[in-house]
Enzyme design. Structure first.
Site, PDB file in Angstrom:
ATOM      1  N   SER A  19      43.399  30.891  42.625  1.00  0.00           N
ATOM      2  CA  SER A  19      43.865  31.843  41.620  1.00  0.00           C
ATOM      3  C   SER A  19      43.361  33.230  42.001  1.00  0.00           C
ATOM      4  O   SER A  19      42.149  33.446  42.122  1.00  0.00           O
ATOM      5  CB  SER A  19      43.310  31.458  40.247  1.00  0.00           C
ATOM      6  OG  SER A  19      43.296  32.593  39.417  1.00  0.00           O
ATOM      7  N   HIS A  22      48.062  30.918  43.182  1.00  0.00           N
ATOM      8  CA  HIS A  22      48.168  30.757  41.730  1.00  0.00           C
ATOM      9  C   HIS A  22      47.990  32.127  41.063  1.00  0.00           C
ATOM     10  O   HIS A  22      46.960  32.778  41.238  1.00  0.00           O
ATOM     11  CB  HIS A  22      47.079  29.777  41.289  1.00  0.00           C
ATOM     12  CG  HIS A  22      47.086  29.409  39.845  1.00  0.00           C
ATOM     13  ND1 HIS A  22      47.809  28.350  39.342  1.00  0.00           N
ATOM     14  CD2 HIS A  22      46.436  29.941  38.780  1.00  0.00           C
ATOM     15  CE1 HIS A  22      47.601  28.245  38.038  1.00  0.00           C
ATOM     16  NE2 HIS A  22      46.774  29.202  37.663  1.00  0.00           N
ATOM     17  N   ASP A  62      47.711  34.102  37.570  1.00  0.00           N
ATOM     18  CA  ASP A  62      47.425  33.927  36.141  1.00  0.00           C
ATOM     19  C   ASP A  62      47.952  35.100  35.341  1.00  0.00           C
ATOM     20  O   ASP A  62      47.403  36.200  35.393  1.00  0.00           O
ATOM     21  CB  ASP A  62      45.912  33.784  35.933  1.00  0.00           C
ATOM     22  CG  ASP A  62      45.434  32.400  36.317  1.00  0.00           C
ATOM     23  OD1 ASP A  62      46.044  31.417  35.855  1.00  0.00           O
ATOM     24  OD2 ASP A  62      44.463  32.298  37.090  1.00  0.00           O
ATOM     25  N   MET A  74      48.640  36.840  31.852  1.00  0.00           N
ATOM     26  CA  MET A  74      48.139  36.823  30.462  1.00  0.00           C
ATOM     27  C   MET A  74      48.624  38.067  29.719  1.00  0.00           C
ATOM     28  O   MET A  74      48.634  39.161  30.292  1.00  0.00           O
ATOM     29  CB  MET A  74      46.611  36.802  30.457  1.00  0.00           C
ATOM     30  CG  MET A  74      46.024  35.670  31.290  1.00  0.00           C
ATOM     31  SD  MET A  74      44.240  35.563  31.069  1.00  0.00           S
ATOM     32  CE  MET A  74      43.806  34.463  32.445  1.00  0.00           C
TER      33      MET A  74
END
Ligand code: DX5
Ligand code: ZN
Length: 210
Positions: free
Chosen positions: A10, A34, A36, A38
């Protein structure tokens, strides 16, 4: 044959000001990247959007973990930006099947993610439609949290139901928790801080694979 072990670092814990060099530092050892995502609503933190995905220069698959409300609004932007796999949260939609079809109609792989308190059985109706399941082993929002062991029984359950599916685990993964996750049946290991904060990143990744 269960699917092979795949490593998905990530980029949340890398130096985002130096993103492509950070990816290059581990690129030969990994299987996917990956991302992330948000939004400050579904989770308390705000991170990155499609413009970051667009700037990733790598041939590895890009796996976008959408921790956002109204994921249907943004799926197309992430697909256009270069996502290969789009994971949305079960808790963020009333119609998971519609989202799976939306992702697939854009030619991308579809995944559903569940939070630590979500019952794994909610996924039963979708297993045949999915390319990936993502089981959270921390509350989504931040890297660097401790692994929650209740994720292991969920993984065992999913592996028994879906022997060939990519089952991803995300949160608190290090060499020790990776061992537990693999034993339970996970084959895609996400890791942010353990990899990017390691003195020797390549060695850290090798330990995850062992
Ligand atoms: C948490 C994110 C994870 C996180 C993992 O909401 O989905 O991908 O970055 O971080 P570590 O590996 O440090 O627990
Ligand atoms: Zn994630």
């Amino acid at each position: 044959m269960p699917p092979s072990i795949k490593i998905a670092p990530s980029i949340l814990s890398c130096d985002l000001g130096n993103l492509n060099n950070e990816i290059k530092s581990i690129e030969n050892e990994i299987d996917m990247i990956h991302v992330d995502v948000m939004d400050g609503h579904f989770v308390p933190n705000i991170t990155m959007g499609p413009c970051i995905v667009e700037n990733i220069k790598s041939k590895k698959e890009i796996d976008c973990h959408l921790m956002i409300e109204n994921p249907e609004k943004y799926i197309e932007s992430f697909a256009k930006a270069g996502a290969d796999i789009i994971n949305f949260h079960f808790e963020a939609t009333k119609d998971p099947l519609k989202l799976i079809h939306q992702i697939k109609s854009l030619g991308k792989k579809a995944g559903i993610t569940i939070k630590p308190k979500t019952d794994v059985k909610v996924l039963d109706p979708y297993l045949k439609e999915l390319d990936m399941i993502l089981v959270m082993s921390v509350e989504p929002g931040f890297s660097g949290q401790s692994f929650m062991e209740n994720s292991l029984s969920k993984i065992k359950y999913l592996r028994s139901k879906a022997p060939n599916l990519d089952i991803q685990i995300d949160g608190g993964i290090n060499d020790q928790t990776a061992e537990l996750a693999k034993k339970a049946g996970a084959n895609v290991l996400v890791s942010a801080s353990y990899i990017f904060k390691a003195k020797d990143r390549i060695e850290a990744i090798k330990k995850l694979k062992e």
